[in-house]
Design a protein around this motif. Structure first.
Motif, PDB file in Angstrom:
ATOM      1  N   SER A 207       0.814  -1.213   0.000  1.00  0.00           N
ATOM      2  CA  SER A 207       0.000   0.000   0.000  1.00  0.00           C
ATOM      3  C   SER A 207       0.847   1.261   0.000  1.00  0.00           C
ATOM      4  O   SER A 207       0.442   2.286  -0.550  1.00  0.00           O
ATOM      5  N   GLN A 339      -9.639  -8.780   3.988  1.00  0.00           N
ATOM      6  CA  GLN A 339      -8.991  -7.482   3.888  1.00  0.00           C
ATOM      7  C   GLN A 339      -9.311  -6.620   5.103  1.00  0.00           C
ATOM      8  O   GLN A 339      -8.425  -5.957   5.666  1.00  0.00           O
ATOM      9  N   LYS A 342      -7.381  -7.665   8.141  1.00  0.00           N
ATOM     10  CA  LYS A 342      -5.998  -7.194   8.111  1.00  0.00           C
ATOM     11  C   LYS A 342      -5.915  -5.697   8.394  1.00  0.00           C
ATOM     12  O   LYS A 342      -4.975  -5.225   9.047  1.00  0.00           O
ATOM     13  N   ILE A 343      -6.899  -4.936   7.912  1.00  0.00           N
ATOM     14  CA  ILE A 343      -6.907  -3.490   8.142  1.00  0.00           C
ATOM     15  C   ILE A 343      -6.991  -3.179   9.632  1.00  0.00           C
ATOM     16  O   ILE A 343      -6.342  -2.260  10.132  1.00  0.00           O
ATOM     17  N   ALA A 350      -1.885  -2.794   6.986  1.00  0.00           N
ATOM     18  CA  ALA A 350      -2.849  -2.663   5.891  1.00  0.00           C
ATOM     19  C   ALA A 350      -3.649  -1.378   5.976  1.00  0.00           C
ATOM     20  O   ALA A 350      -4.165  -0.893   4.958  1.00  0.00           O
ATOM     21  N   TYR A 351      -3.747  -0.819   7.185  1.00  0.00           N
ATOM     22  CA  TYR A 351      -4.508   0.417   7.350  1.00  0.00           C
ATOM     23  C   TYR A 351      -3.911   1.568   6.528  1.00  0.00           C
ATOM     24  O   TYR A 351      -4.602   2.545   6.200  1.00  0.00           O
ATOM     25  N   VAL A 354      -5.828   2.173   3.312  1.00  0.00           N
ATOM     26  CA  VAL A 354      -7.252   2.498   3.338  1.00  0.00           C
ATOM     27  C   VAL A 354      -7.489   3.771   2.531  1.00  0.00           C
ATOM     28  O   VAL A 354      -6.769   4.761   2.679  1.00  0.00           O
TER      29      VAL A 354
END
Length: 447
Positions: A207, A339, A342-343, A350-351, A354
């Motif tokens: 990301s 997903q 994981k966020i 993973a955040y 976003v």
């Protein structure tokens, strides 16, 4: 029509449709249980409305702030924070006067409709368009790998991706979609399979990196266009010419070009091309960077016809579409839930990926495709439903959480408690919205 306008129209149409249907999911059971609905709005009408009309006891309108929509149900503490009515004795037509099971159905109506909409869309698109996909086992020479995270893990261009978390997939798109939530992958190199453990923050690294690609298809070097500034603009090159070799080095894939050209700056080199089944050799010039000034071209259909991979087309009867659509629906929910998990796990990072409204906007293509539009709308419908089920007081999931507590314990939370909970949930929701859209701004400015 400009590409950005086409994206904007698809974005607004999709979100408007989903918002109206979601709120309809609350509206219809409320009316069925004789609960008064005071407002039904698409978008928020802070201070003023773009349109409103009262029909019966309900004001229907369109607000000016396109961040969602709402139905205002009498006797319910919601995002409007209208507590005046709560200071009066309960009325028979109010939400708070209804049995808990009826209130639960009203609150679950929105997400139920969103799930149903996604399921129906997947059935409809399966029946209308079928499925066209690239067969994963037809990709003989592996993939083009440029992502630094994968390269550091030892993955190389030419490796075949054969399994995700031990599961093998028939479709190339399924491999790509499932890889972002994977814990391990299995690759094949020189006929030998090897398992690679992905770091816990793999999704976070993807990301925040500049290269968001994963395993990309390998294409031939087919001439698309010769730049006006190219030293070869007057050369005998035509769109569709297939480059076979550069300076005597054979070229099967475009990703092989850069390593060859790095050592050929400011040179005239022989370039072998194929045109109309004939092979010819041209003398082309490279610039100071070893570039020919040729943009690659071609299409997926053309490359498939040339045998670089197999494109499979499947059509379904209506009965088959119900099963296929149901399977897609379940797979999308499962994938999105992974997903989301994981966020909300900080260690995955993973955040960081976003996104807010711009991220959703960018999902839509800059050309109009009804198939693409409906498939994206189905995914967004699932996303809207799952997010609304989060146990945050300002969302449907928060109301459901308190209703389930009431039904199990037999004790109803006080109106004052619900006011405070709604306020906390509202500020938490605003914080999440600001964070997601802040990520969009950060990526736009610094990526």
């Amino acid at each position: 029509m400009s590409p950005i306008l086409i994206q904007a129209l698809q974005f607004l149409l999709s979100l408007s449709l989903l918002i109206v249907l979601h709120e309809m999911g609350h509206f219809l059971p409320a009316k069925a249980f004789k609960t008064r609905v005071e407002k039904f709005y698409l978008f928020f009408d802070i201070k003023f409305s773009l349109f409103k009309k009262k029909i019966g006891e309900t004001v229907y309108g369109i607000g000016w702030l396109p961040l969602g929509g709402y139905v205002k149900i009498a006797g319910m503490i919601d995002e409007s924070m209208d507590t005046d009515q709560m200071n009066e004795p309960p009325k028979p037509w109010e939400f708070r006067s209804k049995p808990a099971w009826q209130r639960l159905i009203i609150m679950l109506g929105g997400v139920t409709v969103n799930f149903l909409v996604a399921w129906v869309i997947y059935i409809g698109t399966s029946f209308a368009y079928g499925d066209a996909y690239i067969a994963a086992d037809s990709i003989e020479d592996g993939y083009h790998v440029t992502n630094p995270v994968l390269l550091e893990l030892g993955v190389q261009t030419g490796d075949k991706l054969v399994a995700i978390d031990g599961q093998r997939y028939a479709k190339y798109d399924d491999l790509r979609r499932n890889m972002i939530t994977a814990d391990r992958i299995t690759i094949e190199r020189d006929g030998v399979e090897r398992e690679i453990e992905l770091p816990e923050d793999f999704l976070g690294q993807l990301s925040t990196g500049e290269d968001l690609s994963l395993f990309n298809l390998r294409f031939p070097f087919m001439v698309g266009e010769v730049s006006d500034s190219s030293l070869n603009k007057d050369a005998d090159l035509q769109p569709g010419d297939l480059v076979l070799s550069l300076a005597g080095e054979p070229v099967k894939y475009y990703d092989q070009v850069a390593p060859i050209m790095d050592t050929l700056a400011n040179r005239t080199i022989p370039v072998s091309i194929e045109r109309d089944a004939e092979t010819r050799t041209l003398q082309l010039q490279t610039d100071e960077n070893g570039k020919l000034g040729i943009y690659p071209g071609g299409s997926m259909k053309r490359f498939s016809e040339m045998g670089y991979f197999d494109t499979v087309t499947e059509e379904y009867s209506f009965g088959e579409s119900i099963a296929v659509g149901g399977r897609k629906f379940v797979d999308q929910i499962g994938g999105y839930w992974l997903q989301l998990k994981k966020i909300f796990t900080p260690s995955t990072g993973a955040y960081k990926g976003v996104g807010g409204f711009k991220a959703i906007f960018d999902i839509f293509p800059d050309f109009w495709s009804w198939q693409g539009f409906w498939e994206i709308t189905a995914f967004l419908s699932i996303m809207l439903a799952v997010l609304n089920l989060l146990p945050i007081p300002a969302l449907d999931g928060g109301h459901v959480m308190f209703l389930l507590y009431e039904m199990v314990s037999g004790r109803k939370p006080s109106d004052k408690f619900m006011e405070y909970a709604q306020m906390v949930g509202f500020f938490l929701l605003i914080a999440l919205i600001l964070f997601a859209n802040g990520n969009d701004v950060y990526k736009a400015l610094f990526k």
